[in-house]
Design an enzyme around this catalytic site. Structure first.
Site, PDB file in Angstrom:
ATOM      1  N   GLU A 332       0.808  -1.232   0.000  1.00 48.08           N
ATOM      2  CA  GLU A 332       0.000   0.000   0.000  1.00 48.08           C
ATOM      3  C   GLU A 332       0.835   1.273   0.000  1.00 48.08           C
ATOM      4  O   GLU A 332       0.476   2.278   0.581  1.00 48.08           O
ATOM      5  CB  GLU A 332      -1.018  -0.055   1.163  1.00 48.08           C
ATOM      6  CG  GLU A 332      -1.861  -1.303   1.025  1.00 48.08           C
ATOM      7  CD  GLU A 332      -2.970  -1.486   2.067  1.00 48.08           C
ATOM      8  OE1 GLU A 332      -2.987  -0.760   3.061  1.00 48.08           O
ATOM      9  OE2 GLU A 332      -3.822  -2.373   1.841  1.00 48.08           O
ATOM     10  N   GLU A 434      -6.287 -10.084  -3.220  1.00 43.59           N
ATOM     11  CA  GLU A 434      -7.119 -10.088  -2.004  1.00 43.59           C
ATOM     12  C   GLU A 434      -8.594  -9.946  -2.366  1.00 43.59           C
ATOM     13  O   GLU A 434      -9.307  -9.114  -1.791  1.00 43.59           O
ATOM     14  CB  GLU A 434      -6.701  -8.936  -1.063  1.00 43.59           C
ATOM     15  CG  GLU A 434      -5.203  -8.892  -0.756  1.00 43.59           C
ATOM     16  CD  GLU A 434      -4.803  -7.811   0.252  1.00 43.59           C
ATOM     17  OE1 GLU A 434      -5.699  -7.158   0.812  1.00 43.59           O
ATOM     18  OE2 GLU A 434      -3.591  -7.639   0.466  1.00 43.59           O
TER      19      GLU A 434
END
Ligand SMILES: *[C@@H]1O[C@H](CO)[C@@H](O)[C@H](O)[C@H]1NC(C)=O
Ligand SMILES: *[C@@H]1O[C@H](CO)[C@@H](O)[C@H](O)[C@H]1NC(C)=O
Ligand SMILES: *[C@@H]1O[C@H](CO)[C@@H](O)[C@H](O)[C@H]1NC(C)=O
Ligand SMILES: *[C@@H]1O[C@H](CO)[C@@H](O)[C@H](O)[C@H]1NC(C)=O
Ligand SMILES: *[C@@H]1O[C@H](CO)[C@@H](O)[C@H](O)[C@H]1NC(C)=O
Ligand SMILES: *[C@@H]1O[C@H](CO)[C@@H](O)[C@H](O)[C@H]1NC(C)=O
Ligand SMILES: *[C@@H]1O[C@H](CO)[C@@H](O)[C@H](O)[C@H]1NC(C)=O
Ligand SMILES: *[C@@H]1O[C@H](CO)[C@@H](O)[C@H](O)[C@H]1NC(C)=O
Length: 557
Positions: A332, A434
């Site tokens: 991220e 994910e």
């Protein structure tokens, strides 16, 4: 576009009677999806895809709908007539700006009585044309709608657009295109030849074929709750060939107190992985979000932090070298910059270099959210991700993989595919890492959207693997569970089981023809084949992997 099977459709049809859909290809007269995408800024734009599709003439320039009242801002816009319900619209356009060196431009769809939605974005430059690709799915019919363009930081800059294209696909046409890609990109033709020891062809030999493993990595996150939990383990192994640890490898989990390393949980989970020949992604080495770093990192001096970072890499890599197929090196980073703030702008680059030095055979990923899920997040547009990759590469990082988290609410399939097309131009492996659907939706709706996302991922030629974010713990799952806590399927679990069985060749039996051969089309993976003729029989295995040519496999009895 690959035309191989379309052109020779008559002989092809005979070969693959089992897969009658291909024969339908010759009668399919809908549009074939155009996977073209461009990341470089060009002096001349390319022609519009689909000859422009249904978009009307030239863009007109209108007052920007969201501009403030103090100045008059003009935006190019397209008016759409006849927006059909349930239709998937693929949109593309070339964009150029003046007045600024570079700016992020987004295309917005404005429909009466509905919220404006982002349908594509591009990092545009001055003096050359950049390619924006996206689209939308229309949930209800509308007589008219407008697509307009603006700079995402609301700066007053001149935007020009040209070579626009809007191509509608019905749900059936979209599905046909997916199926076509699955059949050409995930399967291969095989011809098995059976002869006796003298080389005479054996007609009427019985061939039993069974796919015993799949090439395509499809799996889910697991949590420590799987340790010693036989029902969970059985449930997992029956379905999946790939896994990732939800939390147990994260720095906060392995070193909650400085210097007190504890890999017990990760080791026990890895034991399960090895016992069942599952491949596993390493998630993650660093996570830029300050909320999820170990507490003790916050107050370290830069040089203490640097040595803590080096120890973390050293410790993980020496312990787990070769165990994990991927490492999410920095999680991220498009949204957060804890390490850059403390260690300088090259922190991520140094992470990649150090990790690569320690485990040169691991594939190293950047992993982020709101990339393929939406174009509304200015921090994580596809072009921002690509810029980050290019920066790292220029700095000498070996950046081998694109991790797209894929935490969806309502998926926009046209946008998902367009973004994958743009990433595909880099030639790097792309994984959906994910996948889940927001728990703000009920179980049935989660299942519906999950199926759409999984079909989109599996049918895109550049997607190399798919991981679900559905680890089960006593408290439930992050957003979406596949089963209840007793491993009874929820609707999302039924979808996964349906697709798993659709995307495998299974087991079947047939006879060789007058040439002593038998042909079929199989998903990539390993196969066990038994040929039997009279009293002789032979069992062997072969692999099918991606290749344009038919695989020929010889058996002698
Ligand atoms: C509206 O679009 C649909 C599907 O694209 C098409 O079948 C129909 O003819 C169009 N109607 C008009 C009035 O253009
Ligand atoms: C390491 O972690 C395991 C599992 O959470 C725990 O049982 C064990 O006590 C820990 N070891 C130490 C030395 O803290
Ligand atoms: C960090 O780990 C500790 C111990 O495992 C846990 O209690 C805490 O909730 C974790 N913090 C975060 C932010 O994940
Ligand atoms: C970090 O330092 C601040 C100020 O000295 C202190 O209040 C805080 O408790 C420290 N945090 C940790 C995790 O040590
Ligand atoms: C985007 O990044 C900027 C700068 O790093 C940050 O201030 C902002 O909060 C981020 N926005 C989102 C939505 O993450
Ligand atoms: C970051 O790395 C690049 C490429 O190696 C180098 O040119 C630059 O000087 C570095 N910047 C800093 C602040 O170290
Ligand atoms: C056996 O193969 C023939 C010719 O390819 C095909 O028509 C038939 O459906 C197959 N039978 C089975 C049971 O798969
Ligand atoms: C199969 O084996 C039996 C017993 O050895 C023999 O009688 C028979 O002829 C054989 N059949 C063929 C087709 O070879």
């Amino acid at each position: 576009m690959k035309t191989r099977s379309m052109n020779n459709s008559s002989s092809f049809c005979i070969l693959v009677l089992l897969f009658t859909w291909i024969c339908l290809a010759s009668s399919y007269d809908g549009p074939l999806y155009d996977f073209s995408a461009y990341t470089e800024c060009k002096l001349q734009p390319e022609d519009p895809l689909y000859g422009g599709g249904v978009i009307g003439e030239e863009a007109f320039y209108s007052r920007r709908p969201t501009g403030d009242d103090s100045g008059i801002l003009f935006s190019p816009a397209f008016v759409l007539h006849n927006v059909t319900q349930g239709t998937i619209y693929s949109f593309s356009v070339w964009v150029k700006i003046d007045a600024a060196e570079a700016a992020s431009i987004k295309a917005t769809l404005m429909i009466e009585n509905t919220k404006d939605s982002c349908i594509g974005s591009v990092s545009a430059k001055r003096g050359c044309w950049s390619f924006l690709k996206g689209g939308f799915v229309s949930r209800s019919p509308h007589n008219s709608a407008v697509i307009y363009f603006e700079s995402t930081d609301a700066r007053d800059i001149d935007i020009q657009v040209t070579s626009a294209s809007l191509q509608p696909f019905t749900e059936e046409q979209w599905r046909f295109n997916q199926q076509y890609q699955i059949n050409t990109e995930r399967k291969r033709a095989v011809t098995i030849h059976v002869s006796d020891k003298q080389g005479s062809r054996l007609q009427g030999a019985t061939i039993s074929v069974e796919q015993i493993s799949r090439d395509f990595p499809f799996g889910s996150a697991i949590a420590k709750s799987i340790i010693g939990n036989t029902p969970y383990q059985k449930w997992f192994v029956k379905r999946f060939n790939a896994a990732v640890f939800e939390n147990e490898l994260k720095w906060n989990a392995t070193e909650a107190k400085q210097g007190q390393l504890n890999y017990t949980l990760a080791d026990e989970m890895l034991e399960f992985i090895r016992a069942n020949q599952i491949t596993v992604r390493g998630h993650n080495i660093f996570w830029e979000d300050p909320k999820y770093i170990p507490n003790w990192l916050h107050n370290l001096t830069a040089s203490d932090l640097q040595s803590a970072v080096n120890s973390r890499i050293q410790s993980l890599m020496s312990k787990y070298r070769n165990d994990f197929i991927h490492w999410d090196v920095n999680n991220e980073n498009l949204h957060y910059d804890f390490y850059e703030k403390k260690l300088g702008p090259n922190a991520t680059l140094e992470f990649f270099k150090t990790v690569h030095g320690s485990d040169p055979l691991a594939t190293l990923f950047l992993n982020d959210y709101n990339v393929v899920e939406t174009c509304n997040d200015v921090n994580s547009t596809v072009d921002k991700f690509i810029t980050k990759i290019n920066e790292l590469r220029r700095g000498g990082a070996i950046m081998d993989g694109i991790g797209l988290e894929s935490h969806f609410t309502v998926p926009n399939l046209a946008l998902v595919r367009a973004i994958l097309d743009k990433f595909a131009t880099l030639g790097l492996p792309i994984w959906l890492t994910e996948v889940d659907i927001s728990n703000t939706l009920d179980h049935e709706t989660q299942a519906l959207y999950l199926e759409q996302v999984l079909r989109e991922g599996f049918s895109h030629p550049s997607v190399n693997g798919i991981m679900l974010w559905t680890a089960i713990s006593p408290k439930g799952c992050y957003q979406m569970c596949l089963t209840d806590n007793s491993f009874n399927n929820l609707p999302a679990g039924d979808i996964v089981d349906k697709l798993l069985s659709e995307w495998q060749t299974g087991a079947f039996e047939n006879q060789t023809n007058e040439h002593g051969s038998y042909s079929f089309y199989g998903f990539f993976g390993d196969y066990k084949v038994t040929a039997q003729y009279g009293n002789s029989s032979s069992t062997s295995t072969f692999s099918l992997s991606r290749n344009e040519e038919t695989k020929h496999y010889n058996i002698q009895l």
